[in-house]
Design an enzyme around this catalytic site. Structure first.
Site, PDB file in Angstrom:
ATOM      1  N   ARG A 105       4.780   5.671  -5.009  1.00 18.29           N
ATOM      2  CA  ARG A 105       3.403   5.362  -4.649  1.00 18.29           C
ATOM      3  C   ARG A 105       2.460   6.493  -5.004  1.00 18.29           C
ATOM      4  O   ARG A 105       2.834   7.663  -5.001  1.00 18.29           O
ATOM      5  CB  ARG A 105       3.314   5.110  -3.142  1.00 18.29           C
ATOM      6  CG  ARG A 105       1.959   4.583  -2.720  1.00 18.29           C
ATOM      7  CD  ARG A 105       1.875   4.404  -1.241  1.00 18.29           C
ATOM      8  NE  ARG A 105       1.409   5.644  -0.632  1.00 18.29           N
ATOM      9  CZ  ARG A 105       1.123   5.764   0.661  1.00 18.29           C
ATOM     10  NH1 ARG A 105       1.285   4.741   1.481  1.00 18.29           N
ATOM     11  NH2 ARG A 105       0.699   6.900   1.148  1.00 18.29           N
ATOM     12  N   CYS A 107      -1.740   7.500  -3.932  1.00 21.50           N
ATOM     13  CA  CYS A 107      -2.897   7.141  -3.113  1.00 21.50           C
ATOM     14  C   CYS A 107      -3.998   8.146  -3.433  1.00 21.50           C
ATOM     15  O   CYS A 107      -3.783   9.352  -3.302  1.00 21.50           O
ATOM     16  CB  CYS A 107      -2.540   7.174  -1.629  1.00 21.50           C
ATOM     17  SG  CYS A 107      -3.905   6.652  -0.558  1.00 21.50           S
TER      18      CYS A 107
END
Length: 127
Positions: A105, A107
């Protein structure tokens, strides 16, 4: 002969530009960034960042299912937030949708997102 196909479902918001909800190439599905719109009405879901992030993940889930996958097939998630103070709330929502091993991930905080929303999430699946 092309090995890619557009994935579209009425269970997620329609694209708001010249792109597909997702594209499947071989066994990889690239899901376009989703924002907290309600399918059908194309209106922003009411509520705080938690409610909005849940709507985004529900939209991603609908597209993943239309492609023949689930969140268990996710290998990468990219999250864009207009306020990194929402990071913890988004993490809590994400954790309720995924099981370990979690996907990779990223972000990041961005200056703005389409339609003035606070969160946009895109995802890659390998089926």
């Amino acid at each position: 002969m092309s090995n890619k196909a557009a994935i579209n479902t009425s269970n997620a918001p329609a694209a708001i530009g010249p792109y597909s909800q997702a594209v499947k190439a071989d066994n990889t599905v690239y899901i376009s960034g989703q924002i907290p719109f309600i399918p059908g009405t194309m209106e922003l879901v009411e509520g705080d960042i938690t409610a909005q992030t849940r709507q985004v993940f529900d939209n991603l889930k609908a597209i993943a299912e239309a492609a023949g996958g689930t969140f268990k097939d996710a290998v990468k998630v990219n999250i864009s937030l207009t306020d990194l103070n929402d990071f913890s709330a988004v993490n809590q929502v994400m954790e309720s949708y995924f099981e370990q091993p979690y996907p990779a991930r990223a972000c990041v905080q961005v200056a703005a997102l389409p339609k003035g929303v606070p969160v946009e999430i895109e995802m890659i699946l390998v089926l």
